[in-house]
Design an enzyme around this catalytic site. Structure first.
Site, PDB file in Angstrom:
ATOM      1  N   SER A   1     -11.168 -14.044  15.989  1.00 32.95           N
ATOM      2  CA  SER A   1     -10.652 -15.043  15.059  1.00 32.95           C
ATOM      3  C   SER A   1      -9.177 -15.290  15.362  1.00 32.95           C
ATOM      4  CB  SER A   1     -10.905 -14.593  13.625  1.00 32.95           C
ATOM      5  OG  SER A   1     -10.716 -15.650  12.712  1.00 32.95           O
TER       6      SER A   1
ATOM      7  N   GLU B   1     -21.317 -18.841  12.645  1.00 35.35           N
ATOM      8  CA  GLU B   1     -19.933 -18.593  12.220  1.00 35.35           C
ATOM      9  C   GLU B   1     -19.650 -19.146  10.822  1.00 35.35           C
ATOM     10  OE1 GLU B   1     -17.536 -17.098  14.104  1.00 35.35           O
ATOM     11  OE2 GLU B   1     -18.062 -17.356  16.213  1.00 35.35           O
TER      12      GLU B   1
ATOM     13  N   HIS C   1     -19.343 -15.291  11.041  1.00 36.73           N
ATOM     14  CA  HIS C   1     -18.038 -15.070  11.647  1.00 36.73           C
ATOM     15  C   HIS C   1     -17.623 -13.613  11.470  1.00 36.73           C
ATOM     16  CE1 HIS C   1     -14.076 -16.155  13.096  1.00 36.73           C
ATOM     17  NE2 HIS C   1     -13.489 -15.716  11.991  1.00 36.73           N
TER      18      HIS C   1
END
Length: 542
Positions: free
Chosen positions: A232, A355, A455
């Site tokens: 991320s 995600e 995610h």
């Protein structure tokens, strides 16, 4: 030390979703306190001497841990909104068996519950070393944490024991400043630092990498073989370091997990945009005058500076991220890669199949809302502006079971999957060797709140424990975890992630390694499945 958390009554849906997100181990959540376990190995505590002085570690779980080692000075006073400075030296062996505080940040938990102490004396690094390393200098893997550049700490990632122990690698995890502390950008700051502005968190990471260069050999590591990896905002941190001329020679390979260098809202903004965002932020605290606002901001308590909507994850848009200041970051990562910033460097770039599920959970369900068709249309138009009609034509709500699923797919494809593809394409055009993957496993199954390969779902497969909690993966998922750890470790050793489990993983454009506990295959339809022809025409997403 144990932290006892008391949970008063509040809105049930918000609590349940937050609990699922926390137990899902996503990177956008503050860590729980580390539960100290009795060392599993006997022998005297190991002592090594590093920049600053001697440190005493702890043997546990077949590895040696050195936690909370300062690599830079506290960032208080004039050091707030400034490049990191050297840590003060010490003489006696310093205990290195607990994490340092996290850097100042707003709590993502309900009612602002703090799960870890925050302090501006936070620039420390945690080092995990194989106990029986042998005589060969080991590769060093430096993990840069995620959290949308407003959250995160190295204590979240305790610990990578199996990766370290079986992969014969050293894993180092530094803290770096987030939010305004890491990325405030004002003209007066640039004038006082030779142009540096809005890149203090990036400089923290580089200071940690230089510390690794100076101290790797003390732990049996090879300073000439450093891999940076992150997820991320940690992945974007990797991208930013690739784009920074000041990071040249500090690392030699890179892994980017769900944090693409291309078309991301976390991509570095221009100085003008960053200056305006930061001026608006300063004005919100009554610090209006350019002649005095820096002094005004430095005089405020740290917890006051986190009392702002900009320091919280409230939408897919962001305020704080590294800035194109022309000194630390001189080009946007996608353009830097295409221009050869990673020429000759091995890279792994990947994304997860679902995600968007994390963001629906955090930004909708955790607020006790479920997107309607009207909400979805409004969100799309607000986020994508002139490109909204194109997005709605490709992702009409009528084509999905619910508007939430439509929104989830837009986030998955537009913010993560296709940007990962574009990152791989840019890097290859600039002469890098790139292996692309898609992670397809569902660590929490297909529950309604956080389903699929959401995610950060791959993080529990890379680390043995997160937030001080061991990860109880079922047997098939645990086997996939071993495969990923073996591949990542081999990549750190050799620059090639292909293992017996990940055989025939090509570097050719359009090919992805599809990772799942039920099967591991090579795919060639990634771009089509994620509508990347649409997203390739949208220059900036979010």
């Amino acid at each position: 030390m144990r932290v006892h958390i008391f949970t008063p009554r509040f809105e049930v849906t918000r609590w349940l979703v937050t609990a699922v997100v926390v137990t899902g181990l996503i990177a956008a959540v503050s860590p729980m306190a580390r539960t100290e376990a009795a060392p599993t190995d006997t022998g005297s505590d190991p002592v090594v001497t590093v920049t600053g002085g001697p440190i005493r570690g702890l043997r546990s779980d077949g590895i040696v841990e050195y936690l909370g080692v300062p690599f830079a000075a506290p960032t208080t006073g004039e050091n707030r909104f400034a490049p990191p400075q050297p840590a003060a030296p010490w003489t006696d062996p310093r205990p290195a068996i607990t994490h340092s505080p996290q850097c100042p940040q707003a709590s993502p938990m309900p009612l602002g519950m703090a799960l870890q102490e925050s302090s501006e004396d936070c620039l420390s690094i945690d080092i995990y070393v194989p106990q029986n390393a042998g005589d060969t200098a080991l590769p060093v893997m430096v993990w840069l944490y995620g959290g949308a550049f407003v959250l995160g700490s190295n204590a979240q990632y305790d610990s990578p024991a199996r990766l370290v122990r079986e992969g014969k690698v050293i894993v180092a995890i530094p803290n770096y400043r987030v939010g305004p502390f890491g990325f405030l950008a004002l003209p007066e700051l640039a004038e006082s630092t030779g142009g540096v502005a809005g890149t203090y968190g990036t400089l923290d990471q580089q200071a940690a990498l230089r510390w690794i260069q100076d101290n790797a050999t003390a732990f049996g590591g090879d300073p000439g073989n450093v891999t940076i990896f992150g997820e991320s905002a940690g992945g974007m941190s990797v991208c930013t370091q690739l784009a920074s001329p000041m990071a040249r020679g500090l690392f030699h390979r890179a892994i980017i997990e769900s944090g693409s260098c291309a078309r991301s809202p976390l991509a570095p903004p221009s100085k003008d945009i960053a200056f305006q965002r930061s001026a608006d932020y300063a004005a919100s605290f009554g610090c209006h005058d350019p002649q005095t606002r820096l002094q005004c901001l430095r005089a405020l308590p740290a917890d006051r500076l986190t009392d702002s909507a900009t320091t919280q994850l409230n939408s897919m848009a962001v305020t704080w991220s590294p800035v194109l200041d022309g000194v630390v970051v001189t080009a946007a990562p996608e353009q830097a890669l295409a221009a050869g910033a990673a020429h000759g460097m091995p890279l792994i770039v990947g994304s997860n199949a679902d995600e968007g599920a994390t963001f629906i959970a955090l930004l909708d369900y955790a607020r006790a809302t479920t997107p309607t068709a009207t909400d979805y249309l409004h969100w799309t138009r607000e986020l994508f502006g002139d490109n909204a009609d194109q997005v709605l034509t490709r992702y009409p709500p009528a084509d999905f079971v619910t508007p939430a699923k439509a929104k989830e797919r837009v986030i998955t494809d537009g913010f993560f999957a296709c940007p990962a593809l574009f990152t791989a394409e840019a890097a290859r055009s600039g002469g890098a060797q790139v292996w692309q993957y898609r992670f397809n496993d569902a660590p929490l199954g297909h529950n309604p709140l956080l389903p699929g390969a959401f995610h950060a779902a791959e993080i529990p497969y890379v680390f043995s424990a997160l937030m001080g909690v061991a990860i109880p993966l079922p047997p098939a998922a645990d086997q996939l975890s071993r495969h990923i750890q073996q591949s990542w470790a081999q990549f750190a050793h050799t620059g090639d992630p292909v293992t017996a489990a990940f055989t025939a993983w090509p570097t050719t454009p359009g090919s992805t390694l599809e990772m799942g506990s039920d099967r591991i295959t090579i795919g060639d339809s990634f771009a089509r499945q994620h509508h990347c022809d649409l997203w390739s025409d949208i220059g900036h997403i979010g």
